[in-house]
Design a protein around this motif. Structure first.
Motif, mmCIF file in Angstrom:
data_model
loop_
_atom_site.group_PDB
_atom_site.id
_atom_site.type_symbol
_atom_site.label_atom_id
_atom_site.label_comp_id
_atom_site.label_asym_id
_atom_site.label_seq_id
_atom_site.Cartn_x
_atom_site.Cartn_y
_atom_site.Cartn_z
ATOM 1 N N LEU A 1 1.329 -1.473 0.018
ATOM 2 C CA LEU A 1 0.149 -0.285 0.241
ATOM 3 C C LEU A 1 0.681 1.129 0.168
ATOM 4 C CD1 LEU A 1 -2.520 -1.109 2.722
ATOM 5 C CD2 LEU A 1 -3.065 -0.726 -0.221
ATOM 6 N N ARG A 2 1.715 1.449 1.270
ATOM 7 C CA ARG A 2 2.661 2.191 0.440
ATOM 8 C C ARG A 2 3.370 2.949 -0.977
ATOM 9 N NH1 ARG A 2 5.506 1.462 6.881
ATOM 10 N NH2 ARG A 2 4.755 1.991 7.958
ATOM 11 N N ALA A 3 4.078 1.924 -1.159
ATOM 12 C CA ALA A 3 4.606 1.706 -2.803
ATOM 13 C C ALA A 3 3.112 1.920 -3.573
ATOM 14 C CB ALA A 3 5.046 0.108 -3.464
ATOM 15 N N GLU A 4 2.032 1.447 -3.413
ATOM 16 C CA GLU A 4 1.289 2.489 -4.219
ATOM 17 C C GLU A 4 0.952 3.473 -4.515
ATOM 18 O OE1 GLU A 4 -3.150 -0.132 -5.016
ATOM 19 O OE2 GLU A 4 -2.183 -1.323 -4.133
ATOM 20 N N VAL A 5 1.137 3.989 -3.253
ATOM 21 C CA VAL A 5 0.431 5.488 -2.468
ATOM 22 C C VAL A 5 2.139 6.459 -2.651
ATOM 23 C CG1 VAL A 5 0.745 7.547 -0.604
ATOM 24 C CG2 VAL A 5 -0.574 5.335 -0.611
ATOM 25 N N LYS B 283 1.612 9.245 -5.587
ATOM 26 C CA LYS B 283 2.364 10.942 -5.002
ATOM 27 C C LYS B 283 3.404 11.113 -6.555
ATOM 28 C CE LYS B 283 2.182 11.028 -0.568
ATOM 29 N NZ LYS B 283 2.660 11.095 0.440
ATOM 30 N N SER B 284 3.983 10.366 -7.110
ATOM 31 C CA SER B 284 4.996 10.504 -8.619
ATOM 32 C C SER B 284 3.946 11.053 -9.484
ATOM 33 C CB SER B 284 5.415 9.131 -8.429
ATOM 34 O OG SER B 284 6.837 9.385 -10.066
ATOM 35 N N GLU B 285 3.480 10.283 -9.399
ATOM 36 C CA GLU B 285 2.554 10.710 -11.133
ATOM 37 C C GLU B 285 1.562 11.823 -11.099
ATOM 38 O OE1 GLU B 285 -0.498 7.025 -12.579
ATOM 39 O OE2 GLU B 285 1.507 5.853 -12.200
#
Length: 105
Positions: free
Chosen positions: A83-87, A91-93
């Motif tokens: 989930l942290r990786a998805e967030v 954020k990057s996108e």
């Protein structure tokens, strides 16, 4: 003492007493309204808290029924990491989108 002066004294005294009575009534009414308002806010907060806790129990029960309670600590940590990786990815996108479209934060 003349009669008009005595009469004026008693009129003034009666006026002062009437004003004090009105102020007492007004203050009593005001304090009553404040107390009622406070009690209503406390009741509203209590009802809100109960609704939140009730919803929490329902969601937990649904989640436990849907996903089971068989998660190990490692499984939960992996889920959190994903989930942290998805967030971070989102954020990057979002940052790239803002830069491309000239949107400031």
């Amino acid at each position: 003492m003349s009669k008009p002066v005595t009469h004026a004294f008693f009129v003034g005294r009666a006026t002062a007493e009437a004003i004090v009575d009105r102020l007492e009534d007004t203050l009593t009414d005001f304090l009553s309204a404040v107390g009622k308002f406070d009690a209503e806010r406390r009741e509203d907060f209590r009802n809100f808290t109960e609704a939140v806790m009730s919803k929490t129990v329902r969601v937990e029960t649904t989640a436990a029924a849907t996903y089971g309670t068989g998660y190990s600590s490692a499984d939960l940590q992996e889920l959190i990491d994903n989930l942290r990786a998805e967030v971070a990815h989102l954020k990057s996108e979002l940052q790239q989108y803002r830069e491309q479209n000239g949107i400031s934060q």
